[in-house]
Design a protein around this motif. Structure first.
Motif, PDB file in Angstrom:
ATOM      1  N   TYR A   1       0.646  -1.405  -0.220  1.00 49.26           N
ATOM      2  CA  TYR A   1      -0.099  -0.081  -0.126  1.00 49.26           C
ATOM      3  C   TYR A   1       0.999   0.973   0.128  1.00 49.26           C
ATOM      4  O   TYR A   1       1.558   1.542   0.767  1.00 49.26           O
ATOM      5  N   VAL A   2       0.935   2.223  -1.015  1.00 50.58           N
ATOM      6  CA  VAL A   2       1.583   3.991  -1.585  1.00 50.58           C
ATOM      7  C   VAL A   2       0.060   4.426  -0.751  1.00 50.58           C
ATOM      8  O   VAL A   2      -0.887   4.762  -1.588  1.00 50.58           O
ATOM      9  N   PHE A   3       0.604   5.146   0.380  1.00 49.95           N
ATOM     10  CA  PHE A   3      -0.538   6.262   0.733  1.00 49.95           C
ATOM     11  C   PHE A   3      -0.533   7.205   0.064  1.00 49.95           C
ATOM     12  O   PHE A   3      -1.656   8.046  -0.707  1.00 49.95           O
ATOM     13  N   SER A   4       0.602   7.753  -0.740  1.00 49.18           N
ATOM     14  CA  SER A   4       0.797   8.937  -1.241  1.00 49.18           C
ATOM     15  C   SER A   4       1.933   8.719  -2.779  1.00 49.18           C
ATOM     16  O   SER A   4       3.002   8.708  -2.435  1.00 49.18           O
ATOM     17  N   CYS A   5       1.493   8.550  -3.421  1.00 47.74           N
ATOM     18  CA  CYS A   5       1.575   7.940  -4.758  1.00 47.74           C
ATOM     19  C   CYS A   5       2.417   8.677  -5.714  1.00 47.74           C
ATOM     20  O   CYS A   5       1.038   9.938  -6.081  1.00 47.74           O
ATOM     21  N   ASP A   6       3.129   9.371  -6.347  1.00 52.57           N
ATOM     22  CA  ASP A   6       2.776  10.785  -6.971  1.00 52.57           C
ATOM     23  C   ASP A   6       3.613  10.328  -8.983  1.00 52.57           C
ATOM     24  O   ASP A   6       3.390  11.164  -9.451  1.00 52.57           O
ATOM     25  N   ASP A   7       3.303   9.536  -8.808  1.00 51.69           N
ATOM     26  CA  ASP A   7       3.308   8.648 -10.125  1.00 51.69           C
ATOM     27  C   ASP A   7       2.034   9.060 -10.440  1.00 51.69           C
ATOM     28  O   ASP A   7       1.009   9.023 -10.930  1.00 51.69           O
ATOM     29  N   PRO A   8       1.812  10.504 -11.763  1.00 56.49           N
ATOM     30  CA  PRO A   8       1.251  10.922 -12.626  1.00 56.49           C
ATOM     31  C   PRO A   8       0.712   9.528 -13.652  1.00 56.49           C
ATOM     32  O   PRO A   8      -0.367   9.697 -14.465  1.00 56.49           O
ATOM     33  N   ALA A   9       1.219   8.360 -13.811  1.00 55.81           N
ATOM     34  CA  ALA A   9       0.503   7.598 -14.527  1.00 55.81           C
ATOM     35  C   ALA A   9      -0.420   7.075 -13.671  1.00 55.81           C
ATOM     36  O   ALA A   9      -1.190   6.243 -14.704  1.00 55.81           O
TER      37      ALA A   9
ATOM     38  N   LEU B   1      -3.555   0.504  -4.029  1.00 60.67           N
ATOM     39  CA  LEU B   1      -3.785  -0.966  -3.310  1.00 60.67           C
ATOM     40  C   LEU B   1      -3.160  -1.481  -4.195  1.00 60.67           C
ATOM     41  O   LEU B   1      -3.479  -1.645  -5.665  1.00 60.67           O
ATOM     42  N   TYR B   2      -1.239  -2.250  -3.594  1.00 60.88           N
ATOM     43  CA  TYR B   2      -1.648  -3.282  -5.049  1.00 60.88           C
ATOM     44  C   TYR B   2      -0.787  -5.072  -4.128  1.00 60.88           C
ATOM     45  O   TYR B   2      -0.683  -5.212  -4.028  1.00 60.88           O
ATOM     46  N   ALA B   3      -1.257  -5.618  -5.105  1.00 62.09           N
ATOM     47  CA  ALA B   3      -1.162  -7.137  -5.566  1.00 62.09           C
ATOM     48  C   ALA B   3      -0.085  -7.400  -5.730  1.00 62.09           C
ATOM     49  O   ALA B   3      -0.323  -7.527  -7.503  1.00 62.09           O
ATOM     50  N   GLY B   4       1.029  -7.912  -5.519  1.00 61.07           N
ATOM     51  CA  GLY B   4       2.184  -8.095  -6.759  1.00 61.07           C
ATOM     52  C   GLY B   4       2.588  -6.469  -7.266  1.00 61.07           C
ATOM     53  O   GLY B   4       2.869  -5.822  -7.073  1.00 61.07           O
ATOM     54  N   ASP B   5       1.793  -6.541  -8.881  1.00 63.23           N
ATOM     55  CA  ASP B   5       2.502  -5.677  -9.087  1.00 63.23           C
ATOM     56  C   ASP B   5       1.736  -5.037 -10.168  1.00 63.23           C
ATOM     57  O   ASP B   5       1.232  -3.719 -11.197  1.00 63.23           O
ATOM     58  N   GLU B   6       0.517  -5.667 -10.302  1.00 66.64           N
ATOM     59  CA  GLU B   6      -0.762  -4.804 -10.375  1.00 66.64           C
ATOM     60  C   GLU B   6      -1.898  -4.104  -9.566  1.00 66.64           C
ATOM     61  O   GLU B   6      -1.720  -4.331  -7.479  1.00 66.64           O
TER      62      GLU B   6
ATOM     63  N   ARG C   1      -7.156   0.293   4.535  1.00 65.87           N
ATOM     64  CA  ARG C   1      -5.451   0.731   4.401  1.00 65.87           C
ATOM     65  C   ARG C   1      -5.939   2.625   4.698  1.00 65.87           C
ATOM     66  O   ARG C   1      -4.390   3.227   4.744  1.00 65.87           O
ATOM     67  N   LEU C   2      -6.554   3.328   3.483  1.00 64.78           N
ATOM     68  CA  LEU C   2      -6.839   4.304   3.442  1.00 64.78           C
ATOM     69  C   LEU C   2      -6.929   4.378   5.008  1.00 64.78           C
ATOM     70  O   LEU C   2      -6.022   5.879   5.430  1.00 64.78           O
ATOM     71  N   ALA C   3      -7.288   4.463   5.882  1.00 67.66           N
ATOM     72  CA  ALA C   3      -7.745   4.753   7.130  1.00 67.66           C
ATOM     73  C   ALA C   3      -6.254   5.102   8.141  1.00 67.66           C
ATOM     74  O   ALA C   3      -6.026   6.247   8.754  1.00 67.66           O
ATOM     75  N   GLU C   4      -5.882   3.206   7.571  1.00 71.77           N
ATOM     76  CA  GLU C   4      -4.467   3.048   8.155  1.00 71.77           C
ATOM     77  C   GLU C   4      -3.325   4.511   8.316  1.00 71.77           C
ATOM     78  O   GLU C   4      -2.521   4.666   8.631  1.00 71.77           O
ATOM     79  N   GLY C   5      -3.278   4.519   6.471  1.00 73.13           N
ATOM     80  CA  GLY C   5      -2.159   5.639   6.023  1.00 73.13           C
ATOM     81  C   GLY C   5      -2.540   6.988   6.733  1.00 73.13           C
ATOM     82  O   GLY C   5      -1.599   7.599   7.074  1.00 73.13           O
ATOM     83  N   CYS C   6      -3.821   6.868   6.645  1.00 73.69           N
ATOM     84  CA  CYS C   6      -4.079   8.456   6.826  1.00 73.69           C
ATOM     85  C   CYS C   6      -3.820   8.833   8.926  1.00 73.69           C
ATOM     86  O   CYS C   6      -3.111   9.853   8.790  1.00 73.69           O
TER      87      CYS C   6
END
Length: 356
Positions: free
Chosen positions: A174-182, A227-232, A269-274
């Motif tokens: 889980y990445v709480f703050s992802c800066d990738d525009p893609a 939220l990723y599972a593997g690379d997805e 997961r968002l609640a935990e990340g926040c």
């Protein structure tokens, strides 16, 4: 009282600072939709955004942001995208709402997610509802403990599917703050697919909304969580952050993994990340999603209604919009009707897809 109407980008540093100071007078004003960053952002991409700056002697006592349309009709900034609206002012301030409209040269101001406690507009409420809020003030462990009590079955199901997703698809990350525009583009694509699938209007078919999200993402006012599972990428959420408050805005999930309830996993997961990043509450917005009951810690009373002056423009606007607003309100307030309308829209979307 003196009212001066300006474009958002014409506000000076002192005025923006005063706006932020006024937000501190009421916890609900800290919602990101009522932050100056939101109005400034929308005003960057729309030419119809205005702010009424209200002064009492030497002091600015309130800011009233709005979008102006034809016939002197106005709406809250980002109307149709916002889950909380209002005037930015101390809670004990009560202005003459019709005089405020006249000062802004407006005939009508429509609202549908107004902070109900605001005295200025209280006489004009037509319907009152509530907006659920996740309370993270005691940390994630305390939040999860309360959720287990309030919705034990939902919590158990989410955690079970979370483990199964990890086993079947790949290790969860889980990445709480992802800066990738893609990845932001991927979220918008998933959301567009959902709008089409469910028969709703695609928000991202409007270029200015796409550019607005990009702007908020680049400036840090918007937070993309993935939220990723593997690379997805299996689910994602784009919300707005103002200090310690997050406004839920655009959640999305990949339907290929729908059986794992990845949207629900993503919310937990968002609640935990926040909580781990200094956010003490998440405003979830109103709506018929029953799962919100298990997540909420408090509620904000909101109102729908209209302030209007006795003008021709106001009369024409009333005739055009009132029947539709009443029908929409009836659906939102009745869970059975909400589910039936949802099924109708999905059926329509499937039939439309077959004819293309």
């Amino acid at each position: 009282m003196k009212t001066t109407v300006v474009r958002p980008l014409d506000l000076g540093e002192a005025e923006v600072k005063r706006w932020r100071d006024l937000q501190l007078s009421d916890r609900d004003l800290m919602n990101p939709f009522l932050a100056p960053e939101f109005t400034l952002g929308v005003g960057t991409f729309r030419d119809d955004v205005r702010v009424a700056v209200i002064e009492d002697g030497p002091d600015v006592v309130a800011f009233f942001p709005y979008e102006r349309a034809a016939l002197g009709v106005a709406h809250p900034v980002g109307f149709g995208l916002t889950d909380l609206q209002g005037i930015v002012a101390p809670p004990d301030l009560a202005l003459d709402a019709k005089l405020l409209l006249r000062s802004c040269k407006l005939n009508v101001w429509d609202f549908d997610h107004l902070i109900a406690a605001q005295r200025t507009f209280e006489p004009f409420h037509k319907v009152r509802r509530v907006e659920p809020v996740m309370d993270l003030s005691e940390g994630f462990a305390a939040f999860e403990a309360e959720m287990k009590k309030a919705a034990p079955k939902s919590h158990k199901t989410i955690r079970y599917k979370e483990r199964k997703l990890g086993r079947d698809v790949g290790e969860l990350r889980y990445v709480f703050s992802c800066d990738d525009p893609a990845e932001l583009r991927r979220l918008m694509d998933l959301k567009s697919e959902q709008y089409t699938r469910t028969g709703r209007t695609d928000r991202f078919a409007k270029p200015w909304i796409v550019e607005l999200l990009k702007h908020f993402h680049e400036t840090g006012f918007g937070v993309l969580s993935v939220l990723y599972a593997g690379d997805e990428m299996v689910s994602a959420h784009f919300g707005l952050r103002n200090a310690n408050v997050m406004a839920g805005w655009f959640p999305a999930y990949d339907t290929r993994f729908g059986k794992y309830s990845t949207g629900m996993i993503g919310h937990l997961r968002l609640a935990e990340g926040c909580a781990d990043n200094g956010i003490t509450e998440i405003a979830m917005g109103r709506g018929g999603k029953e799962f919100k009951e298990g997540f909420k810690g408090r509620e904000i009373a909101i109102a729908e209604g209209r302030v209007s002056r006795p003008t021709l423009g106001a009369g024409l606007h009333w005739a055009r919009t009132t029947p539709l607003n009443k029908a929409r309100g009836a659906v939102l307030d009745n869970p059975a009707l909400y589910k039936r309308a949802d099924r109708v829209l999905k059926t329509y979307a499937r039939l439309r897809g077959r004819t293309k």
